[in-house]
Design a protein around this motif. Structure first.
Motif, PDB file in Angstrom:
ATOM      1  N   TRP A  64       0.849  -1.188   0.000  1.00 28.49           N
ATOM      2  CA  TRP A  64       0.000   0.000   0.000  1.00 28.49           C
ATOM      3  C   TRP A  64       0.883   1.236   0.000  1.00 28.49           C
ATOM      4  O   TRP A  64       1.812   1.346   0.804  1.00 28.49           O
ATOM      5  N   ALA A  65       0.616   2.179  -0.897  1.00 25.56           N
ATOM      6  CA  ALA A  65       1.451   3.373  -1.039  1.00 25.56           C
ATOM      7  C   ALA A  65       0.837   4.590  -0.379  1.00 25.56           C
ATOM      8  O   ALA A  65       1.288   5.721  -0.603  1.00 25.56           O
ATOM      9  N   GLY A  66      -0.209   4.383   0.435  1.00 30.50           N
ATOM     10  CA  GLY A  66      -0.863   5.517   1.084  1.00 30.50           C
ATOM     11  C   GLY A  66      -1.872   6.165   0.159  1.00 30.50           C
ATOM     12  O   GLY A  66      -1.906   5.906  -1.041  1.00 30.50           O
ATOM     13  N   GLY A  67      -2.706   7.014   0.714  1.00 33.97           N
ATOM     14  CA  GLY A  67      -3.692   7.695  -0.113  1.00 33.97           C
ATOM     15  C   GLY A  67      -4.991   7.913   0.605  1.00 33.97           C
ATOM     16  O   GLY A  67      -5.046   7.973   1.832  1.00 33.97           O
ATOM     17  N   GLN A  68      -6.063   7.976  -0.177  1.00 28.73           N
ATOM     18  CA  GLN A  68      -7.367   8.358   0.341  1.00 28.73           C
ATOM     19  C   GLN A  68      -8.094   7.189   0.997  1.00 28.73           C
ATOM     20  O   GLN A  68      -7.741   6.026   0.785  1.00 28.73           O
ATOM     21  N   PRO A  69      -9.119   7.481   1.791  1.00 27.94           N
ATOM     22  CA  PRO A  69      -9.964   6.412   2.347  1.00 27.94           C
ATOM     23  C   PRO A  69     -10.689   5.668   1.225  1.00 27.94           C
ATOM     24  O   PRO A  69     -10.823   6.171   0.105  1.00 27.94           O
ATOM     25  N   MET A  70     -11.182   4.491   1.521  1.00 31.39           N
ATOM     26  CA  MET A  70     -11.933   3.716   0.538  1.00 31.39           C
ATOM     27  C   MET A  70     -13.182   4.472   0.102  1.00 31.39           C
ATOM     28  O   MET A  70     -13.835   5.141   0.911  1.00 31.39           O
ATOM     29  N   LEU A  71     -13.505   4.368  -1.184  1.00 31.76           N
ATOM     30  CA  LEU A  71     -14.724   4.978  -1.691  1.00 31.76           C
ATOM     31  C   LEU A  71     -15.933   4.202  -1.190  1.00 31.76           C
ATOM     32  O   LEU A  71     -15.869   2.998  -0.957  1.00 31.76           O
ATOM     33  N   GLY A  72     -17.063   4.891  -1.062  1.00 32.71           N
ATOM     34  CA  GLY A  72     -18.291   4.243  -0.636  1.00 32.71           C
ATOM     35  C   GLY A  72     -19.489   4.881  -1.290  1.00 32.71           C
ATOM     36  O   GLY A  72     -19.403   5.976  -1.852  1.00 32.71           O
ATOM     37  N   GLY A  73     -20.639   4.204  -1.240  1.00 30.48           N
ATOM     38  CA  GLY A  73     -21.868   4.753  -1.791  1.00 30.48           C
ATOM     39  C   GLY A  73     -21.772   5.025  -3.275  1.00 30.48           C
ATOM     40  O   GLY A  73     -21.206   4.244  -4.051  1.00 30.48           O
ATOM     41  N   ALA A  74     -22.319   6.176  -3.690  1.00 33.12           N
ATOM     42  CA  ALA A  74     -22.310   6.549  -5.109  1.00 33.12           C
ATOM     43  C   ALA A  74     -20.893   6.706  -5.631  1.00 33.12           C
ATOM     44  O   ALA A  74     -20.621   6.451  -6.812  1.00 33.12           O
ATOM     45  N   ALA A  75     -19.968   7.136  -4.766  1.00 34.50           N
ATOM     46  CA  ALA A  75     -18.576   7.304  -5.194  1.00 34.50           C
ATOM     47  C   ALA A  75     -17.974   5.982  -5.640  1.00 34.50           C
ATOM     48  O   ALA A  75     -17.135   5.936  -6.544  1.00 34.50           O
ATOM     49  N   LEU A  76     -18.404   4.889  -5.017  1.00 32.05           N
ATOM     50  CA  LEU A  76     -17.907   3.569  -5.387  1.00 32.05           C
ATOM     51  C   LEU A  76     -18.314   3.225  -6.815  1.00 32.05           C
ATOM     52  O   LEU A  76     -17.510   2.713  -7.595  1.00 32.05           O
ATOM     53  N   PHE A  77     -19.559   3.526  -7.183  1.00 33.39           N
ATOM     54  CA  PHE A  77     -20.013   3.272  -8.549  1.00 33.39           C
ATOM     55  C   PHE A  77     -19.229   4.123  -9.547  1.00 33.39           C
ATOM     56  O   PHE A  77     -18.865   3.668 -10.634  1.00 33.39           O
ATOM     57  N   THR A  83      -8.199  12.132  -9.917  1.00 31.73           N
ATOM     58  CA  THR A  83      -9.662  12.144 -10.021  1.00 31.73           C
ATOM     59  C   THR A  83     -10.319  11.425  -8.851  1.00 31.73           C
ATOM     60  O   THR A  83     -11.396  11.821  -8.392  1.00 31.73           O
ATOM     61  N   LEU A  84      -9.708  10.364  -8.362  1.00 31.41           N
ATOM     62  CA  LEU A  84     -10.320   9.553  -7.308  1.00 31.41           C
ATOM     63  C   LEU A  84     -10.755  10.368  -6.083  1.00 31.41           C
ATOM     64  O   LEU A  84     -11.868  10.159  -5.580  1.00 31.41           O
ATOM     65  N   PRO A  85      -9.942  11.297  -5.563  1.00 29.81           N
ATOM     66  CA  PRO A  85     -10.394  12.061  -4.388  1.00 29.81           C
ATOM     67  C   PRO A  85     -11.666  12.863  -4.638  1.00 29.81           C
ATOM     68  O   PRO A  85     -12.481  13.044  -3.725  1.00 29.81           O
ATOM     69  N   ALA A  86     -11.852  13.348  -5.877  1.00 29.33           N
ATOM     70  CA  ALA A  86     -13.040  14.146  -6.185  1.00 29.33           C
ATOM     71  C   ALA A  86     -14.307  13.310  -6.192  1.00 29.33           C
ATOM     72  O   ALA A  86     -15.405  13.844  -6.013  1.00 29.33           O
ATOM     73  N   LEU A  87     -14.183  11.998  -6.381  1.00 25.05           N
ATOM     74  CA  LEU A  87     -15.371  11.144  -6.436  1.00 25.05           C
ATOM     75  C   LEU A  87     -16.058  11.055  -5.085  1.00 25.05           C
ATOM     76  O   LEU A  87     -17.270  10.845  -5.015  1.00 25.05           O
ATOM     77  N   GLY A  88     -15.291  11.185  -4.023  1.00 25.45           N
ATOM     78  CA  GLY A  88     -15.867  11.111  -2.687  1.00 25.45           C
ATOM     79  C   GLY A  88     -16.287  12.457  -2.125  1.00 25.45           C
ATOM     80  O   GLY A  88     -16.699  12.536  -0.968  1.00 25.45           O
ATOM     81  N   ALA A  89     -16.210  13.509  -2.935  1.00 29.45           N
ATOM     82  CA  ALA A  89     -16.585  14.844  -2.465  1.00 29.45           C
ATOM     83  C   ALA A  89     -18.092  14.937  -2.254  1.00 29.45           C
ATOM     84  O   ALA A  89     -18.880  14.278  -2.929  1.00 29.45           O
ATOM     85  N   ALA A  90     -18.487  15.777  -1.297  1.00 31.74           N
ATOM     86  CA  ALA A  90     -19.917  15.963  -1.022  1.00 31.74           C
ATOM     87  C   ALA A  90     -20.596  16.794  -2.099  1.00 31.74           C
ATOM     88  O   ALA A  90     -21.817  16.818  -2.190  1.00 31.74           O
ATOM     89  N   ASP A  91     -19.821  17.455  -2.933  1.00 24.41           N
ATOM     90  CA  ASP A  91     -20.343  18.333  -3.981  1.00 24.41           C
ATOM     91  C   ASP A  91     -20.514  17.532  -5.274  1.00 24.41           C
ATOM     92  O   ASP A  91     -19.536  17.117  -5.902  1.00 24.41           O
ATOM     93  N   ASP A  92     -21.784  17.316  -5.680  1.00 21.81           N
ATOM     94  CA  ASP A  92     -22.037  16.508  -6.875  1.00 21.81           C
ATOM     95  C   ASP A  92     -21.507  17.184  -8.130  1.00 21.81           C
ATOM     96  O   ASP A  92     -21.064  16.507  -9.059  1.00 21.81           O
ATOM     97  N   THR A  93     -21.530  18.511  -8.175  1.00 23.45           N
ATOM     98  CA  THR A  93     -20.994  19.220  -9.340  1.00 23.45           C
ATOM     99  C   THR A  93     -19.507  18.944  -9.504  1.00 23.45           C
ATOM    100  O   THR A  93     -19.024  18.703 -10.616  1.00 23.45           O
ATOM    101  N   LEU A  94     -18.776  18.958  -8.395  1.00 23.95           N
ATOM    102  CA  LEU A  94     -17.344  18.666  -8.442  1.00 23.95           C
ATOM    103  C   LEU A  94     -17.102  17.243  -8.926  1.00 23.95           C
ATOM    104  O   LEU A  94     -16.215  16.996  -9.755  1.00 23.95           O
ATOM    105  N   THR A  95     -17.894  16.300  -8.429  1.00 24.18           N
ATOM    106  CA  THR A  95     -17.736  14.909  -8.841  1.00 24.18           C
ATOM    107  C   THR A  95     -18.006  14.730 -10.327  1.00 24.18           C
ATOM    108  O   THR A  95     -17.233  14.087 -11.047  1.00 24.18           O
ATOM    109  N   GLN A  96     -19.120  15.306 -10.804  1.00 23.14           N
ATOM    110  CA  GLN A  96     -19.461  15.180 -12.220  1.00 23.14           C
ATOM    111  C   GLN A  96     -18.424  15.852 -13.108  1.00 23.14           C
ATOM    112  O   GLN A  96     -18.078  15.354 -14.190  1.00 23.14           O
TER     113      GLN A  96
END
Length: 267
Positions: free
Chosen positions: A84-97, A126-139
């Motif tokens: 493991w090289a470190g990084g963000q927490p595991m994705l969950g919910g819609a971010a996982l999809f 890109t991966l960190p943005a998928l878990g953001a609470a802001d849907d506009t940022l994710t899209q």
């Protein structure tokens, strides 16, 4: 990561995993040095294997893989080590999809052993943005990644000129990106963006400015989503991705009204 001999660890992400036997896995990895590669992780399913808790999607790894000593032409490499090289927490919910959607694009559009370091860096960013609470940022992050992917594999035309003529786009005139024609003058009823917006997207691509590209995408999400979906499906040869089907089914389940409580006992 060498295809012949194990060398220094190289960064990679797990795209997909398959059961190989009761104790082992076959993995598709996205490596910065070699692109998409397939490796055999022997013993990775054993309870005390050091690989078992490491080989997870969306986690940056440092891996060593090489071809088996007895078969220097093997297409499937042997995984020698993974950390493991470190990084963000595991994705969950819609971010996982959303994450699995990116992985499916890479699996279907990247040839094996074809390195794309810029695309690898875009994926990691890109991966960190998928878990953001802001849907506009994710899209916006998803659209920006799609653009970078299409460019990296040679399926995106120049965005600051009309494809057929090579003439520069006019700043105020509307243009649309069509799979079979490239960038063309707008036709009624189809998604379009002004020439200045297309040119700005091209400039961000040329400068390798992913954050700027994401910001530009956020300002034109409806048109870009329609356009890029059509372009991707055209080159994939499929009307819909498997991940998108799963996302739609899950969303319908979440949106469905809760059943009324029954007044009779269960059967």
């Amino acid at each position: 990561m060498s295809s012949r001999r194990a060398t220094a660890p190289a960064p990679a992400y797990v795209l997909h995993r398959y059961d190989w036997s009761e104790s082992s896995l076959i993995l598709d990895l996205f490596s910065r040095d070699q692109g998409r590669i397939t490796v055999a992780a022997k013993g990775a399913k054993r309870p005390y294997s050091q690989l078992r808790p490491v080989l997870l999607p969306f986690q940056r790894l440092l891996v060593v893989a090489s071809r088996p000593a007895k078969d220097e032409t093997a297409d499937i490499l042997t995984l020698r080590s993974a950390e493991w090289a470190g990084g963000q927490p595991m994705l969950g919910g819609a971010a996982l999809f959303s994450g699995f959607y990116l992985n499916e694009l890479l699996m279907k559009l990247l040839a094996r052993h074809d390195p794309h370091p810029l695309l690898f860096d875009a994926y990691a960013a890109t991966l960190p943005a998928l878990g953001a609470a802001d849907d506009t940022l994710t899209q916006a992050a998803l659209r920006a990644f799609e653009i970078v992917l299409l460019r990296e594999i040679g399926l995106l035309p120049q965005l600051d000129e009309q494809t057929a003529s090579g003439l520069a786009v006019a700043a105020d005139a509307p243009y649309q990106l069509r799979p079979e024609l490239g960038l063309v003058a707008w036709q009624q009823g189809e998604a379009a963006l002004p020439g200045a917006r297309w040119a700005a997207l091209q400039q961000a691509l040329d400068h390798g400015a992913l954050a700027e590209l994401q910001a530009l995408c956020a300002q034109a999400l409806p048109a870009l989503k329609t356009t890029l979906r059509g372009l991707l499906h055209y080159h994939l040869g499929s009307p819909r991705l498997r991940t998108r089907d799963v996302m739609i089914d899950a969303q319908q389940l979440m949106d469905a009204p809760a059943p009324l409580a029954s007044t009779s006992p269960p059967p």
